[in-house]
Design an enzyme around this catalytic site. Structure first.
Site, PDB file in Angstrom:
ATOM      1  N   SER A 103     -14.045   3.971   7.603  1.00  0.00           N
ATOM      2  CA  SER A 103     -13.410   3.514   6.370  1.00  0.00           C
ATOM      3  C   SER A 103     -14.246   4.047   5.222  1.00  0.00           C
ATOM      4  O   SER A 103     -15.448   3.771   5.144  1.00  0.00           O
ATOM      5  CB  SER A 103     -13.357   1.984   6.353  1.00  0.00           C
ATOM      6  OG  SER A 103     -12.837   1.529   5.114  1.00  0.00           O
TER       7      SER A 103
ATOM      8  N   ARG B 157     -13.258  -1.472  -8.889  1.00  0.00           N
ATOM      9  CA  ARG B 157     -12.169  -2.433  -8.756  1.00  0.00           C
ATOM     10  C   ARG B 157     -11.696  -3.005 -10.098  1.00  0.00           C
ATOM     11  O   ARG B 157     -10.487  -3.162 -10.300  1.00  0.00           O
ATOM     12  CB  ARG B 157     -12.575  -3.575  -7.809  1.00  0.00           C
ATOM     13  CG  ARG B 157     -12.938  -3.149  -6.393  1.00  0.00           C
ATOM     14  CD  ARG B 157     -12.060  -2.058  -5.833  1.00  0.00           C
ATOM     15  NE  ARG B 157     -12.376  -1.730  -4.459  1.00  0.00           N
ATOM     16  CZ  ARG B 157     -12.403  -0.490  -3.988  1.00  0.00           C
ATOM     17  NH1 ARG B 157     -12.157   0.536  -4.791  1.00  0.00           N
ATOM     18  NH2 ARG B 157     -12.665  -0.261  -2.720  1.00  0.00           N
TER      19      ARG B 157
ATOM     20  N   ASP C  23      -4.630   1.470   5.475  1.00  0.00           N
ATOM     21  CA  ASP C  23      -4.129   0.138   5.133  1.00  0.00           C
ATOM     22  C   ASP C  23      -2.984   0.183   4.138  1.00  0.00           C
ATOM     23  O   ASP C  23      -1.942  -0.445   4.341  1.00  0.00           O
ATOM     24  CB  ASP C  23      -5.268  -0.727   4.581  1.00  0.00           C
ATOM     25  CG  ASP C  23      -6.328  -1.042   5.632  1.00  0.00           C
ATOM     26  OD1 ASP C  23      -5.963  -1.171   6.810  1.00  0.00           O
ATOM     27  OD2 ASP C  23      -7.512  -1.150   5.270  1.00  0.00           O
TER      28      ASP C  23
ATOM     29  N   ASP D  98     -13.655  -6.757  -1.184  1.00  0.00           N
ATOM     30  CA  ASP D  98     -12.692  -6.237  -2.149  1.00  0.00           C
ATOM     31  C   ASP D  98     -11.522  -7.177  -2.388  1.00  0.00           C
ATOM     32  O   ASP D  98     -10.952  -7.204  -3.484  1.00  0.00           O
ATOM     33  CB  ASP D  98     -12.190  -4.863  -1.711  1.00  0.00           C
ATOM     34  CG  ASP D  98     -13.145  -3.749  -2.092  1.00  0.00           C
ATOM     35  OD1 ASP D  98     -13.985  -3.981  -2.978  1.00  0.00           O
ATOM     36  OD2 ASP D  98     -13.046  -2.649  -1.518  1.00  0.00           O
TER      37      ASP D  98
END
Length: 400
Positions: free
Chosen positions: A177, A96, A15, A125
């Site tokens: 992923s 994060r 991505d 996310d």
């Protein structure tokens, strides 16, 4: 006229690799990439930096966040025994906020108008990045390319990358992923999207198959000081070192695999596979030591709060007033969480087999049924009468 800048959270994966080229072509922006080291598996972050620059980024920051991640984020997670839905120790949700902090700092340094991320439009996310960014700077604009472009599947992304000369590590034969850090590894997509399918053996890299684990238990003593692991088998360690050591110990004994149906914030259920050997083992030990050292009502209240804490963090609210308030309460409980926990690992299991602490509230003379018993049995009858009085009054009224 100089172009506006965007700071992109960059991993070098599918991505974000596509994002650099897309932001340049579609938004006419100068891309400043940021690669964060949170303990993920990699062949060298400098190579990822070279890839970002060769793809078109005007600058790429490589930020070593590991110690900060341990000291300021994973320490709070362990103190809270954080397990979303009582199963998952929040590995992605915990990384994060530290990544967001560095993104905002770099945006301020570079004078960037935008921050971009490579999150999909159906995952958690995107929420964590955007809510976190705006909690630290509500005026920064956010771009989410994966939500905007017409590449709806990973196959389409891979084809677009190939057409535009963007090298990506994902292949159609192995389209997982993966997100990993010091706290563990998350795996999704591919055959895992069908809940009846067995997880392929090749998704696991941190843990051996429990059937192939050693045939004898491995016993380990974990020492804590104020809620933080400080030694293993008497060898002094930093928290960072203890996590790495426990990942190795638990992993070689087949402990730490999670295969679950998870309720995402955006409203869908997802099948998720995780490897979190060290995290699960340390939480197991930490909870046991709290059982010994925390007063009953404090412990019971904390257990209820832990689920709310985990849900807040899972939902991207690390930088929120309620989370800060919970942190303050939880931190007040940790000074007594000091002592040793003996763990026994065996073929996928982790069992607490011993506890000792100078702060122990376990009183042998009160607990024993031997001749040393000091418990006042004479007080029991009156206690029971008062404790059950309201129920007794209600029962009599109901009978009448």
């Amino acid at each position: 006229m100089p172009k506006d800048k965007v700071v992109l959270a960059y991993s070098g994966g599918l991505d974000t690799s596509v994002c650099i080229k897309w932001l340049m072509d579609e938004k006419n922006l100068d891309v400043v990439a940021m690669v964060g080291d949170v303990g993920q598996d990699h062949d060298g972050l400098e190579e990822i930096k070279k890839k970002a620059l060769s793809t078109g980024a005007v600058e790429c920051y490589v930020e070593d966040m590991r110690e900060e991640f341990c000291d300021d984020f994973l320490s709070k997670a362990l103190a809270a025994n954080a397990m979303y839905e009582n199963k998952y120790p929040l590995l992605s949700a915990l990384s994060r906020p530290v990544i967001v902090k560095h993104l905002v700092d770099i945006a301020h340094k570079e004078g960037a108008k935008f921050i971009a991320h490579g999150c999909t439009g159906k995952g958690n996310d995107q929420v964590r990045f955007e809510v976190g960014i705006h909690a630290l700077d509500p005026d920064i604009e956010i771009i989410a390319p994966v939500r905007e472009w017409d590449l709806r599947t990973r196959d389409q992304e891979m084809e677009w990358a190939e057409e535009h000369g963007v090298p990506v590590p994902t292949t159609k034969s192995k389209p997982y992923s993966i997100d990993d850090n010091l706290w563990g590894k998350a795996i999704e997509c591919g055959v895992l999207e069908h809940p009846w399918n067995l997880p392929p053996d090749d998704i696991y890299t941190m843990t051996v198959d429990p059937q192939n684990a050693p045939d004898t238990p491995e016993v380990v003593i974990v020492s804590f000081e104020k809620g933080i692991p400080c030694a293993i088998d008497g060898k002094k360690m930093t928290y960072h070192e203890a996590i790495l050591a426990m990942n190795e110990i638990a992993g070689r004994n087949g402990y730490g695999r999670i295969d679950m149906i998870e309720n995402r914030l955006v409203g869908i259920k997802a099948r998720e596979c995780y490897e979190t050997p060290g995290a699960l083992a340390l939480i197991c030990a930490h909870k046991a030591l709290e059982d010994m050292t925390l007063e009953r009502e404090v412990l019971h209240y904390k257990i209820k709060m832990e689920q709310d804490w985990a849900t807040l963090v899972y939902n991207g609210l690390w930088y929120s007033p309620l989370k800060y308030a919970m942190d303050a309460f939880i931190a007040s409980t940790q000074p007594a969480v000091t002592g040793d926990v003996r763990l026994s690992f065996y073929k996928g299991s982790c069992t607490v087999t011993g506890l000792q602490s100078d702060y122990s509230l376990y009183d042998y003379e009160l607990a024993t049924y031997d001749k040393d018993d000091q418990f006042n049995r004479d007080a029991a009858a009156g206690f029971i009468e008062l404790h059950g009085l309201t129920t007794k009054v209600w029962a009599r009224q109901k009978k009448n």
